[in-house]
Design a protein around this motif. Structure first.
Motif, PDB file in Angstrom:
ATOM      1  N   ALA A 236       0.856  -1.189   0.000  1.00  0.00           N
ATOM      2  CA  ALA A 236       0.000   0.000   0.000  1.00  0.00           C
ATOM      3  C   ALA A 236       0.891   1.237   0.000  1.00  0.00           C
ATOM      4  CB  ALA A 236      -0.907   0.010   1.222  1.00  0.00           C
ATOM      5  N   TYR A 237       0.403   2.296  -0.599  1.00  0.00           N
ATOM      6  CA  TYR A 237       1.230   3.503  -0.725  1.00  0.00           C
ATOM      7  C   TYR A 237       0.760   4.691   0.102  1.00  0.00           C
ATOM      8  CZ  TYR A 237       3.659   1.391  -4.574  1.00  0.00           C
ATOM      9  OH  TYR A 237       4.419   0.557  -5.331  1.00  0.00           O
ATOM     10  N   GLY A 238      -0.496   5.089  -0.101  1.00  0.00           N
ATOM     11  CA  GLY A 238      -0.927   6.390   0.402  1.00  0.00           C
ATOM     12  C   GLY A 238      -1.751   6.304   1.671  1.00  0.00           C
ATOM     13  N   SER A 239      -2.092   7.467   2.213  1.00  0.00           N
ATOM     14  CA  SER A 239      -2.788   7.537   3.493  1.00  0.00           C
ATOM     15  C   SER A 239      -4.178   6.912   3.447  1.00  0.00           C
ATOM     16  CB  SER A 239      -2.883   8.992   3.962  1.00  0.00           C
ATOM     17  OG  SER A 239      -1.667   9.348   4.576  1.00  0.00           O
ATOM     18  N   VAL A 240      -4.911   7.118   2.341  1.00  0.00           N
ATOM     19  CA  VAL A 240      -6.282   6.593   2.299  1.00  0.00           C
ATOM     20  C   VAL A 240      -6.270   5.084   2.508  1.00  0.00           C
ATOM     21  CG1 VAL A 240      -8.302   6.233   0.816  1.00  0.00           C
ATOM     22  CG2 VAL A 240      -7.147   8.460   0.845  1.00  0.00           C
ATOM     23  N   SER A 241      -5.365   4.406   1.798  1.00  0.00           N
ATOM     24  CA  SER A 241      -5.316   2.945   1.921  1.00  0.00           C
ATOM     25  C   SER A 241      -4.737   2.517   3.266  1.00  0.00           C
ATOM     26  CB  SER A 241      -4.502   2.346   0.772  1.00  0.00           C
ATOM     27  OG  SER A 241      -3.194   2.893   0.746  1.00  0.00           O
ATOM     28  N   ILE A 242      -3.663   3.152   3.710  1.00  0.00           N
ATOM     29  CA  ILE A 242      -3.018   2.709   4.961  1.00  0.00           C
ATOM     30  C   ILE A 242      -3.916   2.991   6.163  1.00  0.00           C
ATOM     31  CG2 ILE A 242      -0.987   2.964   6.460  1.00  0.00           C
ATOM     32  CD1 ILE A 242       0.617   3.661   3.915  1.00  0.00           C
ATOM     33  N   ASP A 243      -4.591   4.156   6.152  1.00  0.00           N
ATOM     34  CA  ASP A 243      -5.526   4.460   7.257  1.00  0.00           C
ATOM     35  C   ASP A 243      -6.581   3.360   7.360  1.00  0.00           C
ATOM     36  OD1 ASP A 243      -4.101   6.742   7.621  1.00  0.00           O
ATOM     37  OD2 ASP A 243      -5.642   8.116   6.838  1.00  0.00           O
ATOM     38  N   GLU A 261       1.704  12.682   7.095  1.00  0.00           N
ATOM     39  CA  GLU A 261       2.192  12.694   8.480  1.00  0.00           C
ATOM     40  C   GLU A 261       1.227  12.014   9.459  1.00  0.00           C
ATOM     41  OE1 GLU A 261       5.228  14.689   9.228  1.00  0.00           O
ATOM     42  OE2 GLU A 261       5.145  13.342  10.957  1.00  0.00           O
ATOM     43  N   HIS A 262      -0.070  12.296   9.326  1.00  0.00           N
ATOM     44  CA  HIS A 262      -1.019  11.750  10.304  1.00  0.00           C
ATOM     45  C   HIS A 262      -1.042  10.217  10.257  1.00  0.00           C
ATOM     46  CE1 HIS A 262      -3.801  11.551   6.816  1.00  0.00           C
ATOM     47  NE2 HIS A 262      -4.353  10.559   7.488  1.00  0.00           N
ATOM     48  N   THR A 263      -0.760   9.656   9.073  1.00  0.00           N
ATOM     49  CA  THR A 263      -0.738   8.194   8.936  1.00  0.00           C
ATOM     50  C   THR A 263       0.480   7.607   9.644  1.00  0.00           C
ATOM     51  OG1 THR A 263      -1.948   8.306   6.873  1.00  0.00           O
ATOM     52  CG2 THR A 263      -0.677   6.303   7.256  1.00  0.00           C
ATOM     53  N   ALA A 264       1.616   8.306   9.522  1.00  0.00           N
ATOM     54  CA  ALA A 264       2.828   7.850  10.223  1.00  0.00           C
ATOM     55  C   ALA A 264       2.567   7.816  11.731  1.00  0.00           C
ATOM     56  CB  ALA A 264       3.994   8.770   9.895  1.00  0.00           C
ATOM     57  N   GLU A 265       1.887   8.849  12.225  1.00  0.00           N
ATOM     58  CA  GLU A 265       1.581   8.891  13.673  1.00  0.00           C
ATOM     59  C   GLU A 265       0.677   7.726  14.054  1.00  0.00           C
ATOM     60  OE1 GLU A 265      -0.107  12.782  14.197  1.00  0.00           O
ATOM     61  OE2 GLU A 265       1.787  13.762  13.624  1.00  0.00           O
ATOM     62  N   GLN A 266      -0.281   7.461  13.196  1.00  0.00           N
ATOM     63  CA  GLN A 266      -1.214   6.367  13.458  1.00  0.00           C
ATOM     64  C   GLN A 266      -0.506   5.011  13.417  1.00  0.00           C
ATOM     65  OE1 GLN A 266      -4.084   7.621  14.433  1.00  0.00           O
ATOM     66  NE2 GLN A 266      -4.570   5.530  15.092  1.00  0.00           N
ATOM     67  N   MET A 267       0.467   4.888  12.527  1.00  0.00           N
ATOM     68  CA  MET A 267       1.238   3.640  12.441  1.00  0.00           C
ATOM     69  C   MET A 267       1.996   3.400  13.743  1.00  0.00           C
ATOM     70  SD  MET A 267       2.590   3.796   8.495  1.00  0.00           S
ATOM     71  CE  MET A 267       3.602   2.328   8.495  1.00  0.00           C
ATOM     72  N   VAL A 268       2.591   4.455  14.276  1.00  0.00           N
ATOM     73  CA  VAL A 268       3.329   4.316  15.541  1.00  0.00           C
ATOM     74  C   VAL A 268       2.366   3.888  16.641  1.00  0.00           C
ATOM     75  CG1 VAL A 268       4.633   5.547  17.309  1.00  0.00           C
ATOM     76  CG2 VAL A 268       5.150   5.924  14.887  1.00  0.00           C
ATOM     77  N   LYS A 269       1.210   4.543  16.696  1.00  0.00           N
ATOM     78  CA  LYS A 269       0.218   4.197  17.742  1.00  0.00           C
ATOM     79  C   LYS A 269      -0.228   2.744  17.633  1.00  0.00           C
ATOM     80  CE  LYS A 269      -1.870   8.692  18.520  1.00  0.00           C
ATOM     81  NZ  LYS A 269      -2.864   9.572  17.921  1.00  0.00           N
ATOM     82  N   SER A 270      -0.403   2.279  16.406  1.00  0.00           N
ATOM     83  CA  SER A 270      -0.943   0.929  16.216  1.00  0.00           C
ATOM     84  C   SER A 270       0.111  -0.159  16.407  1.00  0.00           C
ATOM     85  CB  SER A 270      -1.528   0.797  14.808  1.00  0.00           C
ATOM     86  OG  SER A 270      -0.471   0.739  13.864  1.00  0.00           O
ATOM     87  N   GLY A 271       1.394   0.236  16.309  1.00  0.00           N
ATOM     88  CA  GLY A 271       2.463  -0.761  16.428  1.00  0.00           C
ATOM     89  C   GLY A 271       2.582  -1.674  15.217  1.00  0.00           C
ATOM     90  N   VAL A 272       2.061  -1.225  14.083  1.00  0.00           N
ATOM     91  CA  VAL A 272       2.149  -2.021  12.857  1.00  0.00           C
ATOM     92  C   VAL A 272       3.627  -2.191  12.452  1.00  0.00           C
ATOM     93  CG1 VAL A 272       2.090  -0.098  11.189  1.00  0.00           C
ATOM     94  CG2 VAL A 272       1.003  -2.273  10.588  1.00  0.00           C
ATOM     95  N   GLN A 337       4.647  14.414  -3.946  1.00  0.00           N
ATOM     96  CA  GLN A 337       4.172  13.622  -2.800  1.00  0.00           C
ATOM     97  C   GLN A 337       5.208  12.577  -2.368  1.00  0.00           C
ATOM     98  OE1 GLN A 337       0.167  12.298  -3.512  1.00  0.00           O
ATOM     99  NE2 GLN A 337       0.101  11.178  -1.571  1.00  0.00           N
ATOM    100  N   LEU A 338       5.891  12.017  -3.354  1.00  0.00           N
ATOM    101  CA  LEU A 338       6.931  11.024  -3.053  1.00  0.00           C
ATOM    102  C   LEU A 338       8.046  11.641  -2.225  1.00  0.00           C
ATOM    103  CD1 LEU A 338       7.183   9.202  -6.487  1.00  0.00           C
ATOM    104  CD2 LEU A 338       6.659   8.120  -4.298  1.00  0.00           C
ATOM    105  N   GLU A 339       8.428  12.835  -2.622  1.00  0.00           N
ATOM    106  CA  GLU A 339       9.522  13.490  -1.914  1.00  0.00           C
ATOM    107  C   GLU A 339       9.106  13.824  -0.484  1.00  0.00           C
ATOM    108  OE1 GLU A 339      11.638  16.122  -4.289  1.00  0.00           O
ATOM    109  OE2 GLU A 339      13.070  16.654  -2.712  1.00  0.00           O
ATOM    110  N   GLN A 340       7.882  14.303  -0.350  1.00  0.00           N
ATOM    111  CA  GLN A 340       7.373  14.660   0.978  1.00  0.00           C
ATOM    112  C   GLN A 340       7.287  13.405   1.876  1.00  0.00           C
ATOM    113  OE1 GLN A 340       3.429  16.215   0.926  1.00  0.00           O
ATOM    114  NE2 GLN A 340       3.776  17.549   2.686  1.00  0.00           N
ATOM    115  N   SER A 341       6.772  12.334   1.302  1.00  0.00           N
ATOM    116  CA  SER A 341       6.621  11.106   2.080  1.00  0.00           C
ATOM    117  C   SER A 341       7.964  10.500   2.456  1.00  0.00           C
ATOM    118  CB  SER A 341       5.817  10.073   1.290  1.00  0.00           C
ATOM    119  OG  SER A 341       4.500  10.521   1.143  1.00  0.00           O
ATOM    120  N   GLY A 343      10.550  12.045   3.423  1.00  0.00           N
ATOM    121  CA  GLY A 343      10.952  12.671   4.684  1.00  0.00           C
ATOM    122  C   GLY A 343      10.210  12.060   5.867  1.00  0.00           C
ATOM    123  N   ILE A 344       8.947  11.750   5.667  1.00  0.00           N
ATOM    124  CA  ILE A 344       8.139  11.158   6.750  1.00  0.00           C
ATOM    125  C   ILE A 344       8.662   9.764   7.086  1.00  0.00           C
ATOM    126  CG2 ILE A 344       5.809  10.310   7.301  1.00  0.00           C
ATOM    127  CD1 ILE A 344       4.760  12.666   5.528  1.00  0.00           C
TER     128      ILE A 344
END
Ligand SMILES: [Zn+2]
Length: 448
Positions: A236-243, A261-272, A337-341, A343-344
């Protein structure tokens, strides 16, 4: 039982980001019995002098497609190679990997029509030939015409041929169908389930932001896999799918290189768990020409300034082939978007809160002998060597569900490698030629 005492120069245990000195490792049978300074030497113990090397756990590559060799021909061979040929390719690549210090590989969905990858795995487990052990998701489950439906690859547009070539164990529609496919994977020996949740960059008929499995299908896959005691890893690539995947309880994300960014935070919370396969995203700044290429790399090419110099191609130096037009159009579309991600993703690695693995995406993103490029890529992006090695050892061991691997400590399986390179400074330190010693399950497989 055979005992070895390994006297180490520099020592990395796979967990702590430090190099120790004067460490000995006592191996008995298949296991590490003791690790420490000046371990007592008994008469019947064979001493191995590695005092001029860096010693670390056997490496794990957690994202490979070893049934092929070359990214440039992957599309075509996915449909023209027989399963028998794919098995030979995979066996060869597993043998090569072992000599390069990779004692375990995880194949994340193969192009076998049947379950030949499991025969390769079993042959290696039986000791028929020396090779990296295999952790396998035999097929990547997905939809007709989706990212891993090879039947339309290689320019094939003939529906009669497509129907004939469609992988019977991989392609489905509807929750019930995917339940059946998951159970089949488990029935025939899958270690985990891989799904293609979104489209990709190279699959010509879709888009990386396109969620290819609906809620009911995703839920059915994850629930069924968990009931069978198997984890699910999602391309999966983007926030819609990963969320969505996080909400439904996914165990692992592969790529994730369009996330916000919000997806990265959610990933940390979920421990995926997370395997970003960065090389196929950023390429190599020292490599002329476009970075990601070939037919089916799931992650695209370089951000500006990373390997996109526009200089003439120099095939001998390149691990990746030029991209076809449809692929390039998607890269252009998502460049910002690739460049921004990126960094995340780098922040996630450096934060160290997530279990993140090193996966080369061989052979979708890189040629079969070039897996070390993922290590170099992380180093080129500024990730410290030992953080990178944690990803390739203990973090990958967690990701593949084999916590007896990836760590040099008493009670762990004795997969041990030694390197003659400067792993702290040399970004190419894990190129196979630098691996001079390989022990797998307490048996010496290479010593030079
Ligand atoms: Zn892949």
């Amino acid at each position: 039982m055979k005992q070895y005492l390994l006297r180490c120069g520099a020592f990395f245990d796979g967990v702590h980001q430090e190099l120790k000195e004067n460490v000995d490792i006592l191996v008995e049978g298949k296991l590490i019995r003791a690790v420490g300074e000046d371990l007592p030497l008994h008469e019947d113990v064979e001493v191995i002098d590695l005092t001029d090397r860096t010693v670390m756990p056997g490496l794990i590559d957690s994202h490979v497609h070893y049934e092929f060799f070359d990214p440039a021909t992957f599309n075509q061979f996915s449909i023209t190679d027989t399963d028998e040929r794919k098995a030979l390719n995979m066996a060869h690549n597993c043998m090569e990997a072992l000599g390069k210090g990779i004692t375990t590989i995880r194949t994340t969905g193969t192009a076998f029509r049947g379950f030949g990858c499991l025969d390769v795995k079993r042959a290696i487990d039986m000791g028929l030939f020396p090779a990296a052990r295999v952790i396998a998701a035999p097929h990547a489950l997905g939809i007709p015409g989706g990212h891993w439906d090879f039947s339309t690859f290689g320019g094939n547009t003939n529906p009669a041929l497509c129907e004939f070539l469609t992988q019977p164990y991989a392609i489905g529609s509807g929750a019930e169908d995917f339940k059946r496919l998951v159970r089949q994977q488990v029935k025939y020996g899958a270690d985990f389930i891989k799904i293609m949740a979104t489209g990709g960059f190279a699959s010509p008929g879709d888009d990386p932001d396109e969620l290819q499995l609906d809620d009911e299908e995703l839920e059915a896959i994850i629930r069924t896999a968990h009931a069978c005691n198997r984890k699910v890893a999602a391309h999966a690539y983007g926030s819609v799918s990963i969320d969505k995947l996080l909400e439904l309880g996914i165990d692992e994300i592969e790529h994730g290189t369009l996330m916000e960014e919000h997806t990265a935070e959610q990933m940390v919370k979920s421990g995926v768990h997370y395997v970003p396969t960065l090389y196929s995203l950023v390429g190599d700044p020292e490599e002329p020409g476009a970075p990601a290429g070939m037919g089916t790399s799931e992650v695209p090419g370089a951000p500006t300034g990373m390997g996109t110099s526009g200089e003439p191609d120099a095939p001998a130096k390149r691990a990746q082939a030029p991209k076809p037009p449809a692929y390039q159009r998607k890269l252009d579309k998502y460049a910002a978007q690739l460049e921004q991600s990126r960094g995340i993703v780098l922040k996630l690695i450096l934060d160290g809160q997530l279990v993140m693995g090193l996966g080369s995406d061989i052979v979708a993103g890189v040629a079969s002998t070039e897996g070390w490029r993922e290590f170099k890529c992380w180093r080129d992006l500024g990730i410290p060597a030992l953080r990178t090695l944690v990803a390739a050892t203990s973090d990958n061991a967690k990701i593949i569900g084999r916590e007896d691997l990836g760590v040099l400590a008493p009670g762990k399986t004795a997969d041990i490698t030694a390197w003659d390179s400067d792993i702290l400074e040399d970004h190419s330190a894990l190129e196979g030629s630098h691996c001079t010693f390989v022990m797998k399950e307490g048996a010496i497989k290479k010593s030079t």
